[in-house]
Design an enzyme around this catalytic site. Structure first.
Site, PDB file in Angstrom:
ATOM      1  N   THR A   1      36.035  45.799  48.782  1.00  0.00           N
ATOM      2  CA  THR A   1      35.665  45.443  47.424  1.00  0.00           C
ATOM      3  C   THR A   1      35.393  46.714  46.635  1.00  0.00           C
ATOM      4  OG1 THR A   1      34.190  44.064  46.078  1.00  0.00           O
ATOM      5  CG2 THR A   1      33.151  45.338  47.798  1.00  0.00           C
TER       6      THR A   1
ATOM      7  N   ASP B   1      36.190  36.327  49.711  1.00  0.00           N
ATOM      8  CA  ASP B   1      36.747  35.741  48.507  1.00  0.00           C
ATOM      9  C   ASP B   1      35.790  34.626  48.137  1.00  0.00           C
ATOM     10  OD1 ASP B   1      38.937  35.981  46.604  1.00  0.00           O
ATOM     11  OD2 ASP B   1      39.255  33.879  47.064  1.00  0.00           O
TER      12      ASP B   1
ATOM     13  N   PHE C   1      25.548  38.732  38.404  1.00  0.00           N
ATOM     14  CA  PHE C   1      26.855  38.972  37.786  1.00  0.00           C
ATOM     15  C   PHE C   1      27.611  37.653  37.644  1.00  0.00           C
ATOM     16  CE2 PHE C   1      29.958  38.577  41.336  1.00  0.00           C
ATOM     17  CZ  PHE C   1      29.077  38.421  42.389  1.00  0.00           C
ATOM     18  N   GLY C   2      28.795  37.765  37.086  1.00  0.00           N
ATOM     19  CA  GLY C   2      29.699  36.618  37.005  1.00  0.00           C
ATOM     20  C   GLY C   2      29.060  35.395  36.349  1.00  0.00           C
TER      21      GLY C   2
END
Ligand code: IMP
Length: 194
Positions: free
Chosen positions: A8, A69, A148-149
């Site tokens: 990553t 993932d 995050f995200g």
């Protein structure tokens, strides 16, 4: 100390995983092994994508490595954004992606959703999978500034705050990635006892 490549370049993910994996393993990022490729993620499932990333690294560098993932599945959106979580709006901008989820959820009563994470670990040439998920719901507005995200719009079941309103430590205890990484750490400890 055993070195493991975490495929990553996402610094948030790295921090989360490093905190869980402890000091017995030294994590290296893609940058640190000199891999600057845009690794393909063309699978239809989290498992296929995690596996694709790990094989890509293992075949080129012959290093023990793992890939995750992950993504958000929203029931009222037929489990979207799913494997497209990182670029749901067509861009990698997490604010745009999160706003699109909020927009698509307008008028929906069923707010249930989950984060899922699949890890593929290749150790001594053998692949192992570890899975984690966390149930929750999509809020109506953003709140919090951590993480995050989609963290600002995801409220885990049993909590009255979003992932973004939790400390990293608190999130790690219940998150999809936290759960999958804990399973991997337990496995690594069982096979690398010395
Ligand atoms: P990946 O890097 O291909 O696994 O893409 C994962 C995408 O799913 C991220 O870019 C985020 O948009 C979303 N995601 C995965 N895990 C989390 C999390 O813990 N919090 C918020 N968003 C996440």
């Amino acid at each position: 100390m055993q070195t493991l490549v975490f495929s990553t370049n996402n610094k948030h993910k790295l921090q989360e995983v490093q905190a869980l994996i402890g000091s017995k393993f030294q994590l290296k990022t893609l940058e640190e092994i000199g891999c600057f490729d845009d690794i393909p993620e063309t699978g239809a499932t989290f498992e296929a994508n995690a596996s694709q990333k790990s094989h890509y690294i293992y075949e080129r560098f012959q290093l023990d490595c793992f890939s995750d993932d992950s993504g958000l599945e929203v029931d009222a959106l037929d489990k979207e954004p799913g494997v497209f979580s990182a670029r749901y709006s067509g861009s990698r901008d997490s604010e745009e992606n999160l706003q699109l989820v909020l927009k698509n959820m307008q008028g929906k009563e069923d707010r249930t959703a989950r984060f899922r994470c699949m890890i593929s670990l290749i150790l001594d040439g053998e692949e192992h999978f570890f899975e984690g998920s966390v149930e929750g719901e999509i809020t109506y507005t953003k709140s919090g500034s951590e993480g995050f995200g989609y963290d600002p719009i995801f409220k885990p079941a049993g909590y009255d705050k979003t992932f973004s309103e939790m400390s990293g430590e608190e999130k790690n205890k219940i998150s999809h990635r936290g759960i999958a990484v804990q399973k991997m750490v337990t496995f690594l400890k069982s096979v690398t006892m010395d």
